[in-house]
Design a protein around this motif. Structure first.
Motif, PDB file in Angstrom:
ATOM      1  N   UNK A  31       0.827  -1.203   0.000  1.00 62.97           N
ATOM      2  CA  UNK A  31       0.000   0.000   0.000  1.00 62.97           C
ATOM      3  C   UNK A  31       0.858   1.248   0.000  1.00 62.97           C
ATOM      4  N   UNK A  32       1.947   1.246   0.795  1.00 67.65           N
ATOM      5  CA  UNK A  32       2.836   2.408   0.827  1.00 67.65           C
ATOM      6  C   UNK A  32       3.477   2.626  -0.521  1.00 67.65           C
ATOM      7  N   UNK A  33       3.810   1.529  -1.215  1.00 67.95           N
ATOM      8  CA  UNK A  33       4.399   1.660  -2.543  1.00 67.95           C
ATOM      9  C   UNK A  33       3.400   2.279  -3.502  1.00 67.95           C
ATOM     10  N   UNK A 148      -8.344  14.173  -3.863  1.00 71.42           N
ATOM     11  CA  UNK A 148      -9.542  14.177  -4.713  1.00 71.42           C
ATOM     12  C   UNK A 148      -9.579  12.976  -5.643  1.00 71.42           C
ATOM     13  N   UNK A 149      -8.415  12.317  -5.815  1.00 70.26           N
ATOM     14  CA  UNK A 149      -8.395  11.094  -6.621  1.00 70.26           C
ATOM     15  C   UNK A 149      -9.118   9.951  -5.916  1.00 70.26           C
ATOM     16  N   UNK A 150      -9.488  10.176  -4.676  1.00 69.87           N
ATOM     17  CA  UNK A 150     -10.360   9.233  -3.976  1.00 69.87           C
ATOM     18  C   UNK A 150     -11.820   9.680  -4.031  1.00 69.87           C
ATOM     19  N   UNK A 173      -4.374   9.491 -15.536  1.00 69.44           N
ATOM     20  CA  UNK A 173      -4.896   9.893 -14.236  1.00 69.44           C
ATOM     21  C   UNK A 173      -5.811   8.821 -13.646  1.00 69.44           C
ATOM     22  N   UNK A 174      -6.494   8.082 -14.517  1.00 67.71           N
ATOM     23  CA  UNK A 174      -7.306   6.978 -14.015  1.00 67.71           C
ATOM     24  C   UNK A 174      -6.449   5.920 -13.347  1.00 67.71           C
ATOM     25  N   UNK A 175      -5.250   5.690 -13.905  1.00 63.92           N
ATOM     26  CA  UNK A 175      -4.319   4.758 -13.273  1.00 63.92           C
ATOM     27  C   UNK A 175      -3.849   5.270 -11.931  1.00 63.92           C
ATOM     28  N   UNK A 180      -4.305   5.371  -5.884  1.00 68.01           N
ATOM     29  CA  UNK A 180      -4.724   6.083  -4.677  1.00 68.01           C
ATOM     30  C   UNK A 180      -5.795   5.289  -3.935  1.00 68.01           C
ATOM     31  N   UNK A 181      -6.633   4.593  -4.670  1.00 68.21           N
ATOM     32  CA  UNK A 181      -7.693   3.794  -4.063  1.00 68.21           C
ATOM     33  C   UNK A 181      -7.269   2.346  -3.832  1.00 68.21           C
ATOM     34  N   UNK A 182      -5.944   2.093  -3.967  1.00 69.64           N
ATOM     35  CA  UNK A 182      -5.342   0.788  -3.678  1.00 69.64           C
ATOM     36  C   UNK A 182      -5.917  -0.322  -4.564  1.00 69.64           C
ATOM     37  N   UNK A 183      -6.286   0.043  -5.787  1.00 64.72           N
ATOM     38  CA  UNK A 183      -6.786  -0.933  -6.752  1.00 64.72           C
ATOM     39  C   UNK A 183      -5.687  -1.167  -7.781  1.00 64.72           C
ATOM     40  N   UNK A 184      -4.697  -1.973  -7.424  1.00 67.38           N
ATOM     41  CA  UNK A 184      -3.553  -2.182  -8.302  1.00 67.38           C
ATOM     42  C   UNK A 184      -3.922  -2.883  -9.608  1.00 67.38           C
TER      43      UNK A 184
END
Length: 354
Positions: A31-33, A148-150, A173-175, A180-184
């Protein structure tokens, strides 16, 4: 326009590879990465803003909406052009293209809150149907406040990608929003979609490397490179340097807080990015690491390509990857031709950069 966008992104990617890659050579949790990826992405955007400002100053394109401004060979002042554009929009406040141009101008001059207002006008006037206005608004929101990306920026990007799934900036930006939302997995999908748009080789190399990193974290199949072969995660038959790093007793007494630790190998005969680099923390000292071709910033510049290297261990007071005054360093040399393809280097961090 697509060619110009990719050309700009390509130049930005080269800069990012030289200066931002060490931020990710870390053993931090997943997550930190991901959050570090986000900082890296917005750093690239900041670099892009500087590049865009250079373009804006030298372009002969008219910045007014009615072509009243003469197109001369002179280089007009950006702020003066912005002021004229603001005056034009006072006379014609329903001009969507004008508001978008003003938004881009504000982003270029790093006035992100004003850019948000300008893009909001374009978004409202187009009733959310202009994809570039939607993405521009999301970008301005993200640059004003990355959280705001969340929230709203993420929703705007989803809207834009539904309307235009292959919009390059929306995918980028979607990536970042996915990270940001931890959806790798979603971040990986969007960066891979950017690859599918056949960008120039510089940005392709960057995206391939980042998709590969995500593949490693997700445990999925590595992405194919431009030559059709999978990028190797490790180099079993290549060179390997074991680096033992410790801090001198004198400096131990000076450190009052944890510092970022960069361990890198560079070509002593040539400048440019390191041939291998890892990022750790001073709290891990004494530390033992292995540097191989897998730690390269660029796949075409590794420790396999030189006869000797200078190995540096540096504690960064600012946290920045580039050496600055006040940092603490230690160095050692290693010759592959004289000492073999695999060996050990011992480094003591014992002096401060003037």
């Amino acid at each position: 326009m697509m060619v110009f966008l990719f050309a700009c992104l390509g130049m930005v990617a080269v800069i990012a590879l030289l200066f931002a890659r060490p931020l990710f050579k870390t053993t931090e949790p997943l997550v930190s990465r991901g959050r570090r990826w986000l900082t890296w992405g917005l750093t690239i955007v900041a670099i892009a803003g500087v590049s865009a400002s250079i373009y804006a100053v030298n372009t002969k394109w008219s910045w007014t909406t009615d072509n009243n401004m003469a197109q001369t060979g002179d280089s007009p002042d950006v702020n003066a052009m912005v002021a004229r554009l603001e005056d034009q929009l006072k006379k014609n406040p329903t001009d969507v293209a004008g508001w978008m141009m003003l938004g881009r101008s504000y982003v270029t001059t790093q006035r992100y809150a004003l850019a948000t207002n300008a893009y909001q006008q374009a978004y409202d006037l187009s009733q959310g149907q202009n994809v570039d206005a939607t993405v521009g608004l999301a970008e301005a929101l993200a640059l004003t406040d990355q959280s705001s990306l969340r929230g709203r920026a993420a929703l705007l990007l989803e809207q834009a990608l539904k309307q235009q799934p292959n919009h390059p900036k929306a995918l980028w930006y979607g990536g970042l929003a996915a990270l940001q939302n931890e959806n790798l997995p979603l971040a990986r999908e969007r960066f891979a979609a950017l690859l599918a748009l056949n960008p120039p080789q510089q940005i392709r190399t960057l995206l391939e490397r980042q998709v590969q990193d995500l593949d490693q974290q997700l445990g999925t199949t590595p992405v194919a490179t431009s030559n059709g072969k999978a990028m190797a995660v490790t180099d079993q038959n290549g060179r390997k340097l074991i680096v033992n790093v410790k801090l001198s007793d004198a400096l131990k007494q000076q450190l009052k807080e944890p510092l970022a630790l960069f361990i890198l190998a560079r070509n002593p005969q040539q400048g440019g990015p390191p041939l291998a680099v890892e990022r750790h923390q001073s709290t891990e000292l004494p530390l033992r690491v292995e540097l191989t071709a897998a730690d390269a910033m660029l796949p075409t510049r590794t420790i396999n390509d030189v006869a000797a290297v200078e190995v540096v261990a540096r504690l960064s007071r600012s946290g920045a990857p580039l050496q600055q005054s006040g940092d603490y360093v230690g160095m050692a040399d290693y010759s592959f031709t004289q000492q073999g393809n695999q060996g050990t280097v011992n480094i003591e961090i014992n002096r401060q950069v003037p």
